[in-house]
Structures are given as structure tokens and as C-alpha cells.
Design a protein around this motif. Sequence first.
Motif, short mmCIF file in Angstrom:
data_model
loop_
_atom_site.label_atom_id
_atom_site.label_comp_id
_atom_site.label_asym_id
_atom_site.label_seq_id
_atom_site.Cartn_x
_atom_site.Cartn_y
_atom_site.Cartn_z
N PHE A 237 0.75 -1.19 0.04
CA PHE A 237 -0.21 -0.19 0.11
C PHE A 237 0.86 1.33 -0.14
CE2 PHE A 237 -2.49 -3.19 3.06
CZ PHE A 237 -3.09 -3.67 1.82
N GLU A 238 2.22 1.34 -0.34
CA GLU A 238 3.08 2.46 -0.33
C GLU A 238 3.36 2.83 -1.95
OE1 GLU A 238 6.03 2.86 2.61
OE2 GLU A 238 5.16 0.88 3.70
N GLY A 239 2.69 2.13 -3.00
CA GLY A 239 3.21 2.28 -4.39
C GLY A 239 3.94 1.64 -4.96
N HIS A 240 4.62 0.47 -4.60
CA HIS A 240 5.93 -0.14 -4.94
C HIS A 240 5.56 -1.20 -6.06
CE1 HIS A 240 9.11 2.12 -2.94
NE2 HIS A 240 7.87 2.31 -1.86
N ARG A 241 4.50 -1.89 -5.94
CA ARG A 241 4.16 -3.20 -6.20
C ARG A 241 4.07 -3.24 -7.83
NH1 ARG A 241 4.99 -8.50 -5.17
NH2 ARG A 241 3.24 -9.92 -6.04
N TYR A 242 3.59 -2.24 -8.60
CA TYR A 242 3.57 -2.32 -10.17
C TYR A 242 5.00 -2.34 -10.31
CZ TYR A 242 1.97 -0.63 -14.69
OH TYR A 242 1.75 -0.49 -15.91
N LYS A 243 5.64 -1.17 -9.95
CA LYS A 243 7.24 -1.08 -10.30
C LYS A 243 8.07 -2.34 -10.11
CE LYS A 243 7.36 2.55 -7.94
NZ LYS A 243 7.58 3.77 -7.24
N ASP A 244 7.94 -2.84 -8.91
CA ASP A 244 8.55 -4.04 -8.50
C ASP A 244 8.60 -5.15 -9.43
OD1 ASP A 244 9.59 -2.68 -6.46
OD2 ASP A 244 8.32 -3.62 -4.81
N LEU A 245 7.11 -5.41 -9.82
CA LEU A 245 6.96 -6.79 -10.66
C LEU A 245 7.37 -6.47 -12.18
CD1 LEU A 245 3.25 -7.53 -9.65
CD2 LEU A 245 5.25 -9.00 -9.47
#
Length: 498
Positions: free
Chosen positions: A433-441
Motif C-alpha cells: 500500500f505504498e506504491g511499489h508493487r507495480y514497479k517491482d513486478l
Amino acid sequence: MKKINKIIFVGLLAVLMGCNDAIDIRQPGRLDAANAFTNVEDLQLGLLGIYAQWDLTPEIALASNFCDEVSIGFDSGGQGLALYGFQLNPASAAGSNFWVRNFAFNNRASILIEAANSLSSEIDAADQAEFNNILAQAHFLRAYANHELLLYFSTDVRDDSTLAAPVIDFVPGLTFQPLRDTTGDLWAYINSDLDLASSLSNVQSDVTFISRDAITAFRARLAMERGDYPTAASLAQGLLNSYPIADRDQYQLMFLDADNTEIIMKLERTPNDPFDGQGATGSVNAGGWAGARFAFVDATLAGSPYFEMDRNVFNMLDPADIRFDVNVAPTSVISGDFDNDPDPVNNDILVIQKYPGSEGQPLMNDLKAFRSSEMLLILAESRAAMGNFSGAAELIQQLRTARFGSAQPLPVYNSMQEAFAGVLDERRVELVFEGHRYKDLKRIGVAAGRGIDRNMIDCLGQGNACTLSADDFRFTLPIPIVEINGNPAIGAEQNPGY
């Protein structure tokens, strides 16, 4: 005391937004930069106005809603269903928000930089340090805006030949219609701004404004994304020496805006500032309180959650881990046998409370831009990439031990894929919930053997959008139709799949 108040913002935004938010500062009869900024005090107000445009809630909304952090809440009115269903096209809010918002951000920073450069010969010696620091922050903020454009619109940020976004390092006129520059060109622009920011900055640390440490943290993140893991490791380790990982009490207080132990830099949110409001619910056109990305009223069962926590994320959270307490509201309804529950919609309601609110305002919290746990995870990913699997495992163990408050087992990684998967899984828990998941994947999902992985029971009733490979074209956003309509030639440079 909050440092940025409403009066400053309103006064400055009247200056910067009196012009059309495109790039028309030079229209005849309008207030131009030469007249708007005549001294260091004016520049400082201008800088605060640029800060007023820096927002992480669109990233939070995209990473949560498009990826696998949320499920549709019991109080949903249909908000965000298209994005949850992996529906992205040039007319979607995602492309237009990240494109238009960041070019406006870039333009405002350029206006200030041009104004500052025109004043440079007139600055008194007594004001030189403040002047330099204002200019450093403006260059950083411009780099940040262009970094978002790079990440979301380049198909491969490690391939210099791919197309990214236009490089606009000046204040153009209304008729300017740029084509896309390459990823390599945009990296050069970003790094040039950061080099200037580093050379001009004279504040080592400041939790609410750009400092030398914030610049270093940003460089560590960029080096990781670029695949320059030795540099990422060195920069991240240096910051870890100065910013310890929060203990359990400090971690919980951090998300109540009451402890800064682990925070390198955050965006303050306070009542009556430009972000004090609900914003666009269920959309990356977010703004407003961060917690309003998930609920209408507050972070409780009675607070009308329109998104809940995805069950697979919940299953990764151990109740003995302080991250469970921070992310799962105590008013949640938790099914004891979720997989066999005949009515999971009503018997398993996982209320998100990452942003419970502060200063008496529910759902409004400071946004953590850079913190030391992210640096630890950058260092872990770097070690994994360089073949030091045991070193990566030791860092994951260190972070878990801090979050559990007791020694945790050492993970075992026997390959780079396993190590990347371990790091990616830990980022999913630590940075949820801090905005990283899209970029991480997008960055290492394929290498880690990970993609979007929603709980099947949660998602089957919502269009069966349960999984998505990390190499899917939708991990790059489309050039928005609003840009193509005004700049038709760029339409021929649309990203693949759209």
C-alpha cells in the motif's frame, strides 16, 4: 509543527497556476517568471508550490488496484473495477494522470530553475547557501517527475534504445509538439538534474524537504532500477549506517506520523493543505488522503471500505509481525476457514489501516517517500543480483527480526530466481500500500518467477482477473489519448499492445 501552511500554498499556486497548466508561461500579458521571481524569498515560495504538486497517491492507487494488494470491498460502489480488471487503454485515467501530472511537474520545476538562473548573478553572499539549496531541490523534483515518466512509459528502463517520454529541459511555448526521446536520453536528463542537485545541496538530512540523504536514497533506487547493482548496494549501505531499521514500537508509531526513526524523507500532509480531502476514489486520479484509496470514511469496518486487503497478502502477514497490526484493522472480520467459507464476502472483511489518519483527520497520513527498510531491500536485491544469496538472506532475516521483535529463521536461497523471489515477497509485505508493487513486478517479476497473484476466491467473482504475468504489456502505460489529440504525431509512437 507542520512546515508548509495553506496560506503559502494558495499564494504560490496563484502565481504558478495563473497560466494554463500546460506550458504557456510566456503568453503575452501573463505574469512571467522574470516578474514572478525577483529574490530568494520568491524562489522559496515557488519551491513550496512545486512541493505542493508532489504526490504519491496515484502510485499507491495504481500499485494497489491494478496489482494484487486489494480485493473489492463489501461497500464497493463500483470504484476502480476497470483497473482491477486489468483494463488499460489510451483513454484510461492511469496513462493520462502519470503523463499530464508529471509533465506539469517538470514544467513548474523548469520555470523555477530558469528564474533562479536568471537571478544567480544578483544573489547576495548571505543568501547564496539558501539559493543553492532551493535550486538543488528544484532539480531533484524535476528529476523525480521525469523518473516517473521513465518508469511508467518506457517498456524497458535498462535498454537505452527503447522509447520513453520527451525530454523537455526548458519552458516551451504552446505550439510545441514533442516526440518521444529514448530511454537513454531520459536517463541522461534525470542524472544531469541529480548531479546538479548533489552539487548544490547543503543540507545533509531533513525529514520533510529534499536533502543530500534524500538525493542519495533516490540514486540508490535508480541504480537498482537501472541494473547497476554495485552502485545501488554502496548507496543503500551508506544510508543504512545513518538510518537504523525501526523497532516494533517505532514502526507502529511511524505510520501514525509519530516517529521518524526510519524515515529519510516524507511528504507531510496536514489539515487544510491542498491534499486535505477525499480525492478521486477508485482512480489513479487520486490526490487527497492516502487512506481514501481504500475507504470512504475511516480505516474501520464501519468506515465504508470499498477496497479490502487481498487474502493472499493477509496470508503473508503473521499476527506476531508488527506489520500485521499496522496493516490489518482490528475491526476486521476474519474467517477461521476462509478457503471453505460459504460466504467469504461477509465473513472475511480485511480492513486496510496503513493510513489510519493523524492530526484528528481519518485517512490522512504523511507519505513515506524514502525509508531505511527500502534501502535494506535494495541492498538485498543487489546482493542477490551479484550472486551473494546468503548475504541477501541475512538482510531479509534482519528485517523480519526487527518486525517480529525476536530472532527469525534465516531464509535459504539456492539460485538467483529464489533470491529475487524472496526479496520481492518481502517487499510485498514491507511496502504494501505504498506504491511499489507495480514497479517491482515490472523490474524483477519475470526473473523472480512472480506476477500478479490475487486470491482466487477474492477475484473470481470480479471478472476472473486473478493473475497477470509480469511481462504483460500492461506493465507499461499507454501514451494517453489527451496527448495524442493535441500532438497527433506521437500517436505513431504508442507503446506495444495499445
